[in-house]
Design a protein around this motif. Structure first.
Motif, PDB file in Angstrom:
ATOM      1  N   ALA A  46      16.433   1.929   2.403  1.00 46.34           N
ATOM      2  CA  ALA A  46      15.580   1.243   3.363  1.00 46.34           C
ATOM      3  C   ALA A  46      14.246   1.965   3.505  1.00 46.34           C
ATOM      4  O   ALA A  46      14.113   3.142   3.141  1.00 46.34           O
ATOM      5  N   ALA A  47      13.264   1.291   4.079  1.00 48.11           N
ATOM      6  CA  ALA A  47      11.887   1.781   4.047  1.00 48.11           C
ATOM      7  C   ALA A  47      11.600   2.906   5.024  1.00 48.11           C
ATOM      8  O   ALA A  47      10.641   3.632   4.848  1.00 48.11           O
ATOM      9  N   ASN A  48      12.379   3.054   6.068  1.00 49.51           N
ATOM     10  CA  ASN A  48      11.989   4.051   7.087  1.00 49.51           C
ATOM     11  C   ASN A  48      13.222   4.693   7.707  1.00 49.51           C
ATOM     12  O   ASN A  48      13.624   4.371   8.809  1.00 49.51           O
ATOM     13  N   LEU A  49      13.784   5.648   6.988  1.00 49.00           N
ATOM     14  CA  LEU A  49      14.960   6.361   7.459  1.00 49.00           C
ATOM     15  C   LEU A  49      14.545   7.694   8.080  1.00 49.00           C
ATOM     16  O   LEU A  49      13.607   8.343   7.615  1.00 49.00           O
ATOM     17  N   PHE A  50      15.250   8.109   9.135  1.00 48.17           N
ATOM     18  CA  PHE A  50      14.986   9.404   9.754  1.00 48.17           C
ATOM     19  C   PHE A  50      15.564  10.503   8.860  1.00 48.17           C
ATOM     20  O   PHE A  50      16.731  10.458   8.454  1.00 48.17           O
ATOM     21  N   TYR A  51      14.722  11.510   8.581  1.00 40.88           N
ATOM     22  CA  TYR A  51      15.070  12.540   7.606  1.00 40.88           C
ATOM     23  C   TYR A  51      14.879  13.904   8.262  1.00 40.88           C
ATOM     24  O   TYR A  51      13.758  14.314   8.583  1.00 40.88           O
ATOM     25  N   GLY A  52      15.993  14.585   8.515  1.00 41.02           N
ATOM     26  CA  GLY A  52      15.888  15.866   9.206  1.00 41.02           C
ATOM     27  C   GLY A  52      17.153  16.688   9.032  1.00 41.02           C
ATOM     28  O   GLY A  52      17.930  16.499   8.093  1.00 41.02           O
ATOM     29  N   LEU A  83       0.834  -1.196   0.000  1.00 42.98           N
ATOM     30  CA  LEU A  83       0.000   0.000   0.000  1.00 42.98           C
ATOM     31  C   LEU A  83       0.872   1.251   0.000  1.00 42.98           C
ATOM     32  O   LEU A  83       1.741   1.416   0.846  1.00 42.98           O
ATOM     33  N   THR A  84       0.657   2.115  -0.967  1.00 46.10           N
ATOM     34  CA  THR A  84       1.345   3.405  -1.047  1.00 46.10           C
ATOM     35  C   THR A  84       0.332   4.465  -1.459  1.00 46.10           C
ATOM     36  O   THR A  84      -0.733   4.158  -2.010  1.00 46.10           O
ATOM     37  N   TYR A  85       0.677   5.723  -1.187  1.00 47.03           N
ATOM     38  CA  TYR A  85      -0.180   6.817  -1.620  1.00 47.03           C
ATOM     39  C   TYR A  85       0.117   7.163  -3.079  1.00 47.03           C
ATOM     40  O   TYR A  85       1.277   7.166  -3.514  1.00 47.03           O
ATOM     41  N   GLN A  86      -0.941   7.467  -3.858  1.00 47.17           N
ATOM     42  CA  GLN A  86      -0.769   7.967  -5.209  1.00 47.17           C
ATOM     43  C   GLN A  86      -1.506   9.292  -5.332  1.00 47.17           C
ATOM     44  O   GLN A  86      -2.558   9.499  -4.715  1.00 47.17           O
ATOM     45  N   ALA A  87      -0.933  10.190  -6.107  1.00 48.75           N
ATOM     46  CA  ALA A  87      -1.553  11.503  -6.299  1.00 48.75           C
ATOM     47  C   ALA A  87      -2.792  11.373  -7.182  1.00 48.75           C
ATOM     48  O   ALA A  87      -2.827  10.571  -8.120  1.00 48.75           O
ATOM     49  N   LEU A 120       7.598  11.101   1.970  1.00 52.39           N
ATOM     50  CA  LEU A 120       7.893  11.585   3.312  1.00 52.39           C
ATOM     51  C   LEU A 120       6.651  11.427   4.180  1.00 52.39           C
ATOM     52  O   LEU A 120       5.557  11.829   3.784  1.00 52.39           O
ATOM     53  N   THR A 121       6.832  10.842   5.356  1.00 49.56           N
ATOM     54  CA  THR A 121       5.733  10.607   6.290  1.00 49.56           C
ATOM     55  C   THR A 121       6.105  11.194   7.635  1.00 49.56           C
ATOM     56  O   THR A 121       7.256  11.086   8.077  1.00 49.56           O
ATOM     57  N   THR A 122       5.146  11.823   8.305  1.00 50.54           N
ATOM     58  CA  THR A 122       5.395  12.405   9.623  1.00 50.54           C
ATOM     59  C   THR A 122       4.802  11.516  10.697  1.00 50.54           C
ATOM     60  O   THR A 122       3.617  11.186  10.664  1.00 50.54           O
ATOM     61  N   VAL A 123       5.641  11.119  11.663  1.00 53.75           N
ATOM     62  CA  VAL A 123       5.217  10.280  12.783  1.00 53.75           C
ATOM     63  C   VAL A 123       5.798  10.870  14.062  1.00 53.75           C
ATOM     64  O   VAL A 123       7.014  10.921  14.225  1.00 53.75           O
ATOM     65  N   GLY A 124       4.930  11.351  14.961  1.00 57.38           N
ATOM     66  CA  GLY A 124       5.404  11.887  16.229  1.00 57.38           C
ATOM     67  C   GLY A 124       6.378  13.036  16.081  1.00 57.38           C
ATOM     68  O   GLY A 124       7.304  13.169  16.880  1.00 57.38           O
TER      69      GLY A 124
END
Length: 339
Positions: free
Chosen positions: A108-114, A27-31, A93-97
């Motif tokens: 990799a599927a979930n890297l911290f990006y900042g 499952l992924t988001y599509q525009a 990009l996904t925002t969690v907490g």
């Protein structure tokens, strides 16, 4: 795929496993077009590849009549890689907490990006020489970082002017996936008495300490940790804790490597002492008394309550410490009856 063997007259036991799999229809988001009234929708366009291995070794150090001693260890490693995100997307990009999670093709599927940080401006002269600033909402006015502000790295030179700190300066600042993980175990037996101990460990995984971000941001009227006593307060002070400013207009507490910590640990997970009572009965085949201690101690540099956690079952929740209760130390005892 795996192999298993026993050597040295069955005193050394080795096993190794390797896996490789590809998961389609993630499952992924599509525009979506604006005529739909929605910005995006779910689709089954994702594809991810997983590879890894684990190796286990167990050795009988002593094998005497009344005394036996075994030691063993296991080590594992895995890697996931995004192959496709569907809809022609290269990254999501996904925002969690408050954390920004990067999922990018080829990574990799979930890297911290900042944001990367380079300390705190000690003096006004240092801050002025760096010339770093943020743009106002009008896209014209500039607000410059001052003494006591965080020195954010200006990594991007193609969007905006030199010195401007904006979203294009973000980069990968952490990976929640461990380099290796596994167990260490040993067992002592003397006649009918047996002592078992098991450690588990993880090395190389990064953790986003959300609770520390909340308790050390220094921008609101809420309790803070004692570490805030080291905050910048006077010209020339050298510290890694920025000044306190109400509502944090310069974004000193934004998601950055300030809140990323090494989550490596070694934990004595359990210790069990048992005794087999000799019984000769047609009704009972055996009677064992045992006592066990769990989560005895943990060695780690992580500042949170517990490095061994998962904030959710989702892969996007991996490595995000939202303040879960630490696994408590416990002591249990029991009787095992073999009929």
């Amino acid at each position: 795929m795996g192999i298993e063997t026993s050597l040295l007259n069955n005193r050394l036991h080795l096993s190794a496993n390797y896996f490789s799999s590809t998961t389609d229809n993630l499952l992924t988001y599509q525009a979506l077009g604006y005529l739909t009234g929605l910005d995006q929708n779910w689709s089954n366009g994702g594809k991810m590849k997983n590879t890894g291995f684990d190796v286990t070794a167990m050795f009988k150090v002593l094998a005497l009549k009344d005394f036996q001693w075994e030691v063993g260890a296991s080590v594992g490693h895995y890697k996931n890689e995004m192959v496709s995100l569907g809809d022609g997307q290269d990254q999501v990009l996904t925002t969690v907490g408050g954390a920004t999670i990067l999922t990018k093709v080829g990574k990799a599927a979930n890297l911290f990006y900042g944001y990367k940080t380079e300390g705190v401006f000690s003096t006004s002269e240092e801050a002025a020489a760096a010339g770093r600033y943020i743009l106002g909402d009008n896209g014209i006015s500039r607000t410059y970082f001052k003494a006591g502000d965080v020195k954010f790295a200006d990594l991007d030179q193609t969007h905006g002017n030199a010195g401007e700190i904006n979203e294009y300066d973000r980069t990968v600042i952490g990976d929640p996936n461990p380099d290796i993980y596994g167990n260490i175990f040993t067992s002592f037996s003397w006649k009918r008495l047996k002592l078992d101990a098991r450690f588990n460990y993880s090395l190389g995984n990064d953790v986003y300490n959300y609770m520390r971000q909340q308790l050390e941001e220094g921008s609101r009227f809420m309790n803070q940790t004692a570490a805030m006593t080291q905050r910048w307060q006077i010209e020339g002070q050298v510290t890694d804790m920025p000044r306190i400013t109400f509502q944090d207009p310069m974004g000193n507490s934004r998601f950055s490597d300030r809140w990323i910590e090494d989550g490596s640990y070694l934990r004595l997970k359990s210790v069990t002492l048992s005794y087999d009572l000799p019984i000769k009965s047609e009704f009972l085949q055996g009677l064992q008394f045992w006592v066990q201690a769990n989560n005895v101690f943990t060695l780690t540099k992580y500042l949170g309550s517990d490095p061994e956690f998962a904030s959710s079952n989702s892969v996007l929740g991996q490595g995000i410490d939202m303040g879960q209760l630490a696994q408590s130390r416990s002591f249990v005892a029991g009787i095992k009856i073999n009929l």
